[in-house]
Design a protein around this motif. Structure first.
Motif, PDB file in Angstrom:
ATOM      1  N   VAL A   9       0.837  -1.206   0.000  1.00  0.00           N
ATOM      2  CA  VAL A   9       0.000   0.000   0.000  1.00  0.00           C
ATOM      3  C   VAL A   9       0.865   1.247   0.000  1.00  0.00           C
ATOM      4  CG1 VAL A   9      -1.605   1.350   1.388  1.00  0.00           C
ATOM      5  CG2 VAL A   9      -2.007  -1.073   1.045  1.00  0.00           C
ATOM      6  N   VAL A  10       1.915   1.234   0.849  1.00  0.00           N
ATOM      7  CA  VAL A  10       2.790   2.408   0.927  1.00  0.00           C
ATOM      8  C   VAL A  10       3.451   2.664  -0.424  1.00  0.00           C
ATOM      9  CG1 VAL A  10       4.932   3.251   1.934  1.00  0.00           C
ATOM     10  CG2 VAL A  10       3.195   2.265   3.399  1.00  0.00           C
ATOM     11  N   VAL A  11       3.915   1.581  -1.071  1.00  0.00           N
ATOM     12  CA  VAL A  11       4.588   1.741  -2.369  1.00  0.00           C
ATOM     13  C   VAL A  11       3.606   2.293  -3.396  1.00  0.00           C
ATOM     14  CG1 VAL A  11       5.586   0.461  -4.295  1.00  0.00           C
ATOM     15  CG2 VAL A  11       6.364   0.019  -1.974  1.00  0.00           C
ATOM     16  N   LEU A  12       2.356   1.789  -3.373  1.00  0.00           N
ATOM     17  CA  LEU A  12       1.353   2.277  -4.329  1.00  0.00           C
ATOM     18  C   LEU A  12       1.072   3.767  -4.113  1.00  0.00           C
ATOM     19  CD1 LEU A  12      -1.222  -0.623  -4.664  1.00  0.00           C
ATOM     20  CD2 LEU A  12       0.375   0.243  -6.360  1.00  0.00           C
ATOM     21  N   PHE A  13       0.909   4.136  -2.838  1.00  0.00           N
ATOM     22  CA  PHE A  13       0.688   5.555  -2.538  1.00  0.00           C
ATOM     23  C   PHE A  13       1.876   6.378  -3.029  1.00  0.00           C
ATOM     24  CE2 PHE A  13      -2.820   4.768   0.433  1.00  0.00           C
ATOM     25  CZ  PHE A  13      -3.581   5.884   0.126  1.00  0.00           C
ATOM     26  N   GLY A  14       3.080   5.844  -2.771  1.00  0.00           N
ATOM     27  CA  GLY A  14       4.290   6.540  -3.211  1.00  0.00           C
ATOM     28  C   GLY A  14       4.269   6.749  -4.710  1.00  0.00           C
TER      29      GLY A  14
END
Lengths: 232, 112
Positions: A9-14
Protein backbone atom coordinates in the motif's frame (compact mmCIF):
# COMPACT_ATOMS: atom_id res chain seq x y z
CA UNK A 1 1.43 -11.23 5.22
CA UNK A 2 0.06 -8.10 6.84
CA UNK A 3 3.45 -6.46 6.66
CA UNK A 4 3.75 -7.22 2.96
CA UNK A 5 0.31 -5.72 2.39
CA UNK A 6 1.26 -2.55 4.28
CA UNK A 7 4.45 -2.21 2.26
CA UNK A 8 2.48 -2.72 -0.95
CA UNK A 9 0.00 0.00 0.00
CA UNK A 10 2.79 2.41 0.93
CA UNK A 11 4.59 1.74 -2.37
CA UNK A 12 1.35 2.28 -4.33
CA UNK A 13 0.69 5.55 -2.54
CA UNK A 14 4.29 6.54 -3.21
CA UNK A 15 3.81 5.83 -6.91
CA UNK A 16 0.62 7.88 -7.06
CA UNK A 17 2.19 10.84 -5.31
CA UNK A 18 5.44 10.71 -7.32
CA UNK A 19 3.48 10.73 -10.54
CA UNK A 20 1.55 13.75 -9.21
CA UNK A 21 4.77 15.52 -8.29
CA UNK A 22 6.39 14.76 -11.64
CA UNK A 23 3.33 15.81 -13.61
CA UNK A 24 3.08 19.09 -11.68
CA UNK A 25 4.39 22.09 -13.51
CA UNK A 26 3.88 25.46 -11.96
CA UNK A 27 1.69 27.85 -13.86
CA UNK A 28 3.40 31.14 -14.42
CA UNK A 29 0.23 32.94 -15.37
CA UNK A 30 -3.20 32.88 -13.78
CA UNK A 31 -6.15 31.13 -15.35
CA UNK A 32 -8.47 33.54 -17.18
CA UNK A 33 -11.14 33.37 -14.47
CA UNK A 34 -8.64 33.93 -11.66
CA UNK A 35 -7.05 36.78 -13.57
CA UNK A 36 -10.34 38.56 -14.05
CA UNK A 37 -11.11 38.16 -10.32
CA UNK A 38 -7.68 39.43 -9.33
CA UNK A 39 -8.10 42.48 -11.54
CA UNK A 40 -11.75 43.12 -10.81
CA UNK A 41 -11.89 42.85 -7.03
CA UNK A 42 -9.42 45.58 -6.05
CA UNK A 43 -10.97 47.85 -8.68
CA UNK A 44 -14.63 47.16 -8.18
CA UNK A 45 -14.83 46.26 -4.49
CA UNK A 46 -11.73 47.99 -3.11
CA UNK A 47 -10.59 44.92 -1.16
CA UNK A 48 -6.89 43.95 -1.27
CA UNK A 49 -7.74 40.42 -0.10
CA UNK A 50 -9.28 38.86 -3.17
CA UNK A 51 -10.56 35.78 -1.34
CA UNK A 52 -12.56 37.72 1.24
CA UNK A 53 -13.78 39.90 -1.61
CA UNK A 54 -15.16 36.85 -3.37
CA UNK A 55 -16.55 35.24 -0.23
CA UNK A 56 -18.37 38.32 1.00
CA UNK A 57 -19.67 39.79 -2.25
CA UNK A 58 -19.83 37.60 -5.33
CA UNK A 59 -20.25 34.45 -3.27
CA UNK A 60 -21.81 36.01 -0.18
CA UNK A 61 -25.02 34.11 -0.77
CA UNK A 62 -22.99 30.88 -0.52
CA UNK A 63 -21.45 32.16 2.70
CA UNK A 64 -24.91 32.76 4.07
CA UNK A 65 -25.74 29.16 3.18
CA UNK A 66 -22.60 27.91 4.91
CA UNK A 67 -23.53 29.74 8.08
CA UNK A 68 -26.98 28.18 7.82
CA UNK A 69 -25.33 24.75 7.58
CA UNK A 70 -23.30 25.53 10.68
CA UNK A 71 -26.49 26.54 12.44
CA UNK A 72 -28.07 23.22 11.47
CA UNK A 73 -25.04 21.42 12.92
CA UNK A 74 -25.42 23.33 16.18
CA UNK A 75 -29.12 22.51 16.27
CA UNK A 76 -28.42 18.84 15.51
CA UNK A 77 -25.81 18.57 18.23
CA UNK A 78 -28.24 20.22 20.62
CA UNK A 79 -30.92 17.73 19.66
CA UNK A 80 -28.65 14.72 20.17
CA UNK A 81 -26.88 15.88 23.32
CA UNK A 82 -29.77 17.87 24.78
CA UNK A 83 -31.03 14.97 26.90
CA UNK A 84 -27.82 14.75 28.89
CA UNK A 85 -27.90 18.52 29.33
CA UNK A 86 -31.29 18.29 30.99
CA UNK A 87 -29.92 15.92 33.56
CA UNK A 88 -27.13 18.38 34.17
CA UNK A 89 -29.54 21.19 34.78
CA UNK A 90 -31.47 19.20 37.37
CA UNK A 91 -28.38 18.72 39.53
CA UNK A 92 -25.80 21.29 38.56
CA UNK A 93 -24.02 21.35 41.91
CA UNK A 94 -23.39 17.65 41.96
CA UNK A 95 -21.73 17.77 38.58
CA UNK A 96 -19.50 20.62 39.66
CA UNK A 97 -18.34 18.61 42.64
CA UNK A 98 -17.64 15.44 40.73
CA UNK A 99 -15.97 17.17 37.79
CA UNK A 100 -12.21 17.08 37.95
CA UNK A 101 -10.66 20.40 38.78
CA UNK A 102 -8.21 21.60 36.20
CA UNK A 103 -4.70 22.19 37.39
CA UNK A 104 -3.28 25.51 38.48
CA UNK A 105 -1.17 25.77 35.35
CA UNK A 106 -4.21 25.54 33.09
CA UNK A 107 -6.16 27.99 35.24
CA UNK A 108 -3.51 30.69 35.26
CA UNK A 109 -2.68 29.95 31.64
CA UNK A 110 -6.30 30.58 30.74
CA UNK A 111 -6.27 33.87 32.64
CA UNK A 112 -3.39 35.09 30.52
CA UNK A 113 -4.39 33.50 27.24
CA UNK A 114 -8.13 34.17 27.05
CA UNK A 115 -7.76 37.95 26.55
CA UNK A 116 -4.97 37.38 24.04
CA UNK A 117 -7.13 34.95 22.09
CA UNK A 118 -10.00 37.44 22.12
CA UNK A 119 -7.73 40.21 20.78
CA UNK A 120 -6.37 37.88 18.11
CA UNK A 121 -9.89 36.94 17.04
CA UNK A 122 -10.89 40.60 16.78
CA UNK A 123 -7.75 41.29 14.75
CA UNK A 124 -8.47 38.45 12.34
CA UNK A 125 -12.08 39.47 11.87
CA UNK A 126 -11.39 43.18 11.44
CA UNK A 127 -8.56 42.67 8.96
CA UNK A 128 -10.40 40.18 6.78
CA UNK A 129 -10.65 42.61 3.88
CA UNK A 130 -6.97 43.60 4.03
CA UNK A 131 -5.05 40.41 4.73
CA UNK A 132 -5.61 36.73 5.39
CA UNK A 133 -8.52 36.20 7.74
CA UNK A 134 -12.19 36.96 7.93
CA UNK A 135 -15.32 36.07 9.79
CA UNK A 136 -15.16 32.30 9.73
CA UNK A 137 -11.58 32.08 10.92
CA UNK A 138 -12.05 34.67 13.62
CA UNK A 139 -15.21 32.95 14.82
CA UNK A 140 -13.30 29.69 15.17
CA UNK A 141 -10.66 31.51 17.24
CA UNK A 142 -13.38 32.94 19.53
CA UNK A 143 -14.74 29.43 20.04
CA UNK A 144 -11.26 28.15 20.92
CA UNK A 145 -11.07 30.82 23.62
CA UNK A 146 -14.42 29.68 24.99
CA UNK A 147 -13.14 26.09 24.95
CA UNK A 148 -10.11 27.17 26.98
CA UNK A 149 -12.33 28.85 29.59
CA UNK A 150 -14.58 25.79 29.78
CA UNK A 151 -11.54 23.56 30.31
CA UNK A 152 -9.95 25.83 32.87
CA UNK A 153 -12.87 26.35 35.20
CA UNK A 154 -15.63 23.92 36.02
CA UNK A 155 -17.69 26.79 37.35
CA UNK A 156 -17.56 28.70 34.07
CA UNK A 157 -20.99 28.48 32.48
CA UNK A 158 -21.60 29.40 28.89
CA UNK A 159 -24.65 31.66 28.72
CA UNK A 160 -26.57 29.76 26.07
CA UNK A 161 -29.44 32.20 25.99
CA UNK A 162 -27.18 35.20 25.40
CA UNK A 163 -25.27 33.32 22.73
CA UNK A 164 -28.34 32.27 20.81
CA UNK A 165 -29.77 35.80 21.00
CA UNK A 166 -26.51 37.32 19.73
CA UNK A 167 -26.26 34.74 17.02
CA UNK A 168 -29.78 35.34 15.78
CA UNK A 169 -29.25 39.10 15.87
CA UNK A 170 -26.05 38.75 13.83
CA UNK A 171 -27.82 36.54 11.31
CA UNK A 172 -30.73 38.96 10.95
CA UNK A 173 -28.36 41.91 10.54
CA UNK A 174 -26.40 39.98 7.90
CA UNK A 175 -29.53 39.43 5.86
CA UNK A 176 -30.63 43.04 6.41
CA UNK A 177 -27.25 44.25 5.14
CA UNK A 178 -27.80 42.06 2.10
CA UNK A 179 -31.20 43.64 1.50
CA UNK A 180 -29.67 47.10 1.95
CA UNK A 181 -27.28 46.15 -0.83
CA UNK A 182 -30.29 45.25 -2.94
CA UNK A 183 -31.79 48.69 -2.34
CA UNK A 184 -28.76 51.02 -2.38
CA UNK A 185 -26.41 49.17 -4.73
CA UNK A 186 -26.35 46.55 -7.43
CA UNK A 187 -27.77 43.51 -5.72
CA UNK A 188 -28.16 41.28 -2.67
CA UNK A 189 -25.09 41.64 -0.41
CA UNK A 190 -23.44 44.13 -2.76
CA UNK A 191 -20.74 45.86 -0.72
CA UNK A 192 -20.82 49.12 -2.65
CA UNK A 193 -23.69 50.55 -0.65
CA UNK A 194 -21.03 52.16 1.55
CA UNK A 195 -18.16 54.25 0.16
CA UNK A 196 -15.21 52.09 -0.84
CA UNK A 197 -12.75 54.44 0.88
CA UNK A 198 -9.02 54.44 0.43
CA UNK A 199 -7.65 51.17 -0.94
CA UNK A 200 -6.11 49.11 1.86
CA UNK A 201 -7.25 51.36 4.70
CA UNK A 202 -8.89 50.01 7.85
CA UNK A 203 -12.27 51.44 6.95
CA UNK A 204 -12.53 50.54 3.31
CA UNK A 205 -14.05 48.04 0.88
CA UNK A 206 -17.60 49.18 1.54
CA UNK A 207 -19.69 46.77 3.59
CA UNK A 208 -17.16 43.91 3.65
CA UNK A 209 -15.83 44.69 7.17
CA UNK A 210 -19.39 44.91 8.53
CA UNK A 211 -20.35 41.60 6.95
CA UNK A 212 -17.10 40.10 8.25
CA UNK A 213 -17.83 41.21 11.83
CA UNK A 214 -21.38 39.87 11.69
CA UNK A 215 -20.13 36.60 10.29
CA UNK A 216 -17.44 36.34 12.97
CA UNK A 217 -19.92 36.95 15.79
CA UNK A 218 -22.35 34.43 14.34
CA UNK A 219 -19.77 31.69 13.76
CA UNK A 220 -18.17 32.28 17.17
CA UNK A 221 -21.53 31.96 18.93
CA UNK A 222 -22.51 28.85 17.01
CA UNK A 223 -19.22 27.05 17.65
CA UNK A 224 -19.29 28.06 21.33
CA UNK A 225 -22.76 26.57 21.69
CA UNK A 226 -21.54 23.34 20.06
CA UNK A 227 -18.56 23.20 22.45
CA UNK A 228 -20.79 23.72 25.45
CA UNK A 229 -23.12 20.95 24.29
CA UNK A 230 -20.27 18.46 24.41
CA UNK A 231 -19.66 19.17 28.06
CA UNK A 232 -20.77 16.15 30.02
CA UNK B 1 25.03 37.38 5.90
CA UNK B 2 21.64 37.84 7.50
CA UNK B 3 20.21 35.33 5.07
CA UNK B 4 22.89 32.80 6.00
CA UNK B 5 22.13 33.17 9.72
CA UNK B 6 18.42 32.92 8.99
CA UNK B 7 18.90 29.76 6.95
CA UNK B 8 21.00 28.14 9.65
CA UNK B 9 18.35 28.95 12.28
CA UNK B 10 15.59 27.53 10.09
CA UNK B 11 17.66 24.40 9.48
CA UNK B 12 18.27 23.99 13.22
CA UNK B 13 14.56 24.36 13.82
CA UNK B 14 13.85 21.71 11.19
CA UNK B 15 16.30 19.38 12.93
CA UNK B 16 14.45 19.90 16.22
CA UNK B 17 11.14 19.21 14.51
CA UNK B 18 12.65 16.05 13.04
CA UNK B 19 13.75 14.94 16.49
CA UNK B 20 10.22 15.61 17.73
CA UNK B 21 8.85 13.31 15.05
CA UNK B 22 11.48 10.71 15.86
CA UNK B 23 10.57 10.93 19.55
CA UNK B 24 6.91 10.36 18.71
CA UNK B 25 7.86 7.11 17.01
CA UNK B 26 10.55 5.88 19.35
CA UNK B 27 9.43 6.83 22.86
CA UNK B 28 7.88 4.01 24.89
CA UNK B 29 4.69 5.55 26.37
CA UNK B 30 2.23 8.42 26.03
CA UNK B 31 3.95 10.74 28.51
CA UNK B 32 7.44 10.51 27.09
CA UNK B 33 6.06 10.89 23.58
CA UNK B 34 4.21 13.98 24.66
CA UNK B 35 7.27 15.56 26.19
CA UNK B 36 9.36 14.77 23.12
CA UNK B 37 6.77 16.35 20.86
CA UNK B 38 6.22 19.42 23.01
CA UNK B 39 9.76 20.35 23.94
CA UNK B 40 11.31 19.74 20.57
CA UNK B 41 8.53 21.40 18.61
CA UNK B 42 8.45 24.46 20.89
CA UNK B 43 12.16 25.04 20.35
CA UNK B 44 11.88 24.14 16.66
CA UNK B 45 9.08 26.66 16.13
CA UNK B 46 11.01 29.35 17.97
CA UNK B 47 14.12 28.77 15.89
CA UNK B 48 12.25 28.72 12.58
CA UNK B 49 10.40 31.93 13.41
CA UNK B 50 13.66 33.58 14.50
CA UNK B 51 15.21 32.52 11.21
CA UNK B 52 12.28 34.04 9.34
CA UNK B 53 12.86 37.21 11.33
CA UNK B 54 16.39 37.37 9.87
CA UNK B 55 14.96 36.98 6.37
CA UNK B 56 12.25 39.58 6.80
CA UNK B 57 13.26 42.11 9.48
CA UNK B 58 10.02 44.03 8.86
CA UNK B 59 8.02 41.07 10.23
CA UNK B 60 10.01 40.79 13.44
CA UNK B 61 7.41 42.29 15.80
CA UNK B 62 4.69 39.93 14.59
CA UNK B 63 7.08 36.98 14.68
CA UNK B 64 8.06 37.87 18.24
CA UNK B 65 4.39 37.91 19.26
CA UNK B 66 3.91 34.50 17.63
CA UNK B 67 6.96 33.13 19.44
CA UNK B 68 5.61 34.38 22.79
CA UNK B 69 2.23 32.86 22.01
CA UNK B 70 3.72 29.46 21.15
CA UNK B 71 5.94 29.56 24.24
CA UNK B 72 2.86 30.20 26.38
CA UNK B 73 0.36 27.82 24.78
CA UNK B 74 2.42 24.76 23.91
CA UNK B 75 3.50 23.81 27.46
CA UNK B 76 0.07 24.57 28.91
CA UNK B 77 -1.76 22.42 26.39
CA UNK B 78 0.60 19.48 26.65
CA UNK B 79 0.49 19.74 30.44
CA UNK B 80 -3.31 19.55 30.31
CA UNK B 81 -3.15 16.54 27.97
CA UNK B 82 -0.59 14.73 30.11
CA UNK B 83 -2.57 15.41 33.28
CA UNK B 84 -5.75 14.12 31.65
CA UNK B 85 -3.87 11.01 30.53
CA UNK B 86 -2.62 10.47 34.09
CA UNK B 87 -6.15 10.93 35.46
CA UNK B 88 -7.58 8.17 33.29
CA UNK B 89 -4.61 5.97 34.25
CA UNK B 90 -2.94 5.54 30.92
CA UNK B 91 -0.08 3.20 31.83
CA UNK B 92 3.50 4.35 32.01
CA UNK B 93 6.44 2.44 30.73
CA UNK B 94 7.94 -0.01 33.23
CA UNK B 95 11.15 1.93 33.32
CA UNK B 96 9.45 4.90 34.97
CA UNK B 97 10.35 4.84 38.65
CA UNK B 98 9.03 8.14 40.02
CA UNK B 99 5.38 9.25 39.82
CA UNK B 100 5.24 12.46 41.79
CA UNK B 101 1.65 13.28 40.82
CA UNK B 102 0.27 9.99 42.12
CA UNK B 103 2.36 10.26 45.28
CA UNK B 104 1.03 13.76 45.98
CA UNK B 105 -2.52 12.67 45.40
CA UNK B 106 -2.20 9.68 47.73
CA UNK B 107 -0.61 11.80 50.42
CA UNK B 108 -3.44 14.31 50.15
CA UNK B 109 -6.07 11.59 50.31
CA UNK B 110 -4.56 9.98 53.39
CA UNK B 111 -4.19 13.43 54.99
CA UNK B 112 -7.93 13.94 54.76
Amino acid sequence: MRRAFVILVVVLFGLVFTSLVIAHNERHSLRPLAESYVKLIPQELGAPNVITGILLTYRAFDTLGEVAVLFMVAAGVGLVLGASNKRRKSSPRKVVETARLSSEIVQSGAQILAPLIAIFAAYIIMNGHRSAGGGFQGGAVIASGVLLLVLASTRYRVDLEFLSMTESAAGVLFVLTGIAGLIFAGGFLDNRMLPLGQFGAFFSAGAIPILSVLLGVKVGCELSVIIDRFRA
Amino acid sequence: MAELIGSILVLLGAIFHFSAGLGMLRMPDAYTRMQAGTKASTLGNTLILLGLGFYHPEWSLKLLIIICFVLMTNPVSSHALARAAHMIRIPMTRRTTVDALRATRQRRRSGK
